[in-house]
Design a protein around this motif. Structure first.
Motif, PDB file in Angstrom:
ATOM      1  N   ALA A  11       3.635   3.894  24.564  1.00 57.30           N
ATOM      2  CA  ALA A  11       3.922   3.974  23.132  1.00 57.30           C
ATOM      3  C   ALA A  11       4.861   2.854  22.676  1.00 57.30           C
ATOM      4  O   ALA A  11       4.798   2.409  21.522  1.00 57.30           O
ATOM      5  N   ASP A  15       3.184  -0.818  17.759  1.00 57.04           N
ATOM      6  CA  ASP A  15       3.941  -0.730  16.512  1.00 57.04           C
ATOM      7  C   ASP A  15       3.188   0.227  15.592  1.00 57.04           C
ATOM      8  O   ASP A  15       2.130  -0.101  15.066  1.00 57.04           O
ATOM      9  N   ARG A  16       3.730   1.425  15.412  1.00 56.51           N
ATOM     10  CA  ARG A  16       3.035   2.456  14.629  1.00 56.51           C
ATOM     11  C   ARG A  16       2.898   2.086  13.147  1.00 56.51           C
ATOM     12  O   ARG A  16       2.084   2.667  12.423  1.00 56.51           O
ATOM     13  N   ASN A  17       3.695   1.170  12.676  1.00 56.12           N
ATOM     14  CA  ASN A  17       3.646   0.775  11.258  1.00 56.12           C
ATOM     15  C   ASN A  17       2.674  -0.370  11.000  1.00 56.12           C
ATOM     16  O   ASN A  17       2.475  -0.774   9.857  1.00 56.12           O
ATOM     17  N   SER A 215      -7.745   4.916  20.838  1.00 64.59           N
ATOM     18  CA  SER A 215      -6.758   5.355  21.817  1.00 64.59           C
ATOM     19  C   SER A 215      -7.429   5.554  23.163  1.00 64.59           C
ATOM     20  O   SER A 215      -8.627   5.834  23.242  1.00 64.59           O
ATOM     21  N   PRO A 220      -1.324   6.365  23.288  1.00 63.83           N
ATOM     22  CA  PRO A 220      -1.051   6.539  21.858  1.00 63.83           C
ATOM     23  C   PRO A 220      -2.156   5.930  20.986  1.00 63.83           C
ATOM     24  O   PRO A 220      -2.927   5.088  21.452  1.00 63.83           O
ATOM     25  N   LYS A 223      -3.658   1.750  15.289  1.00 58.06           N
ATOM     26  CA  LYS A 223      -4.352   1.617  14.001  1.00 58.06           C
ATOM     27  C   LYS A 223      -5.003   0.239  13.868  1.00 58.06           C
ATOM     28  O   LYS A 223      -4.431  -0.773  14.297  1.00 58.06           O
TER      29      LYS A 223
END
Length: 230
Positions: A11, A15-17, A215, A220, A223
């Motif tokens: 994870a 970068d989740r953003n 994924s 994780p 996007k």
């Protein structure tokens, strides 16, 4: 939900953003597949439709150029010549009414896809309550209700997958194994996305591709920038 050490390490790479370009996303997903087994790579596609309305359903099937990496067990409901054709084409199980009690009463589900000739749908319909919830009911749109059982079996064995919306308007499908490498996974992904874009219902309004993520089985979500998908 608690995550293990390997998930947390993977994870950190994501970068989740950020919405990644497609190729970058697939390069990254390989790095997050750190389990001891060959992880499946899945695509998760949220669409701007309402699956409660019949005219906004998105469902179909597509043959992935490099398959899924999984051995698929095919059950065929057919009689006579068509049963013989199914056996010759490599179906794992072939039968008719004799399979009803085995599935209904004994809970036998050692198969991944069910194919049926149209004349057998009356028989298969009796299994609707058990096959339906498992997503195993044959369907003409998916090419699993057909007289051409040979083609259906060949396509499934070659890597044909079915895609359909869940109740939250998301499609979840496997697109290969981590060991495939970026090139093959990209080919499979692009083939899938082309099919889903072509399947856009005329009743769908506004943005069709709301979000796309990929994924690994134990990794994780990553996007993907939907504006770069066409």
């Amino acid at each position: 939900m608690k995550h293990g050490k390997k998930y947390k390490e993977a994870a950190k790479l994501v970068d989740r953003n950020l919405q990644y370009d497609t190729e970058d996303a697939f390069n990254l997903v390989e790095k997050t597949a750190t389990a001891k087994f060959d992880e499946t790579i899945e695509a998760h596609i949220k669409l701007g439709v309402d699956s409660r309305h019949a005219d906004q359903q998105v469902r179909g099937a597509v043959v992935l150029p490099h398959g899924t990496g999984k051995t698929v067990r095919v059950l065929v409901f057919a009689k006579g010549i068509k049963a013989d054709e199914a056996t010759a084409a490599g179906a794992d199980y072939v039968g008719a009414e004799d399979l009803i009690p085995r599935i209904q009463n004994e809970g036998w589900f050692e198969f991944d896809v069910v194919v049926a000739t149209p004349d057998m749908m009356g028989v298969v319909g009796r299994l609707g309550r058990v096959l339906g919830p498992k997503g195993l009911m044959p369907n003409p749109k998916a090419g699993t209700v057909t007289m051409d059982v040979t083609k259906a079996i060949n396509d499934i064995k070659a890597g044909k997958i079915e895609y359909r919306l869940d109740k939250t308007n998301i499609i979840h499908v496997p697109i290969g194994k981590a060991s495939f490498g970026t090139g093959k996974l990209l080919d499979n992904f692009n083939t899938l996305m082309s099919a889903i874009i072509k399947a856009k219902p005329s009743a769908a309004k506004g943005q069709y591709l709301r979000s796309v993520a990929i994924s690994a089985t134990m990794g994780p979500g990553i996007k993907i920038n939907t504006t770069k998908i066409s």
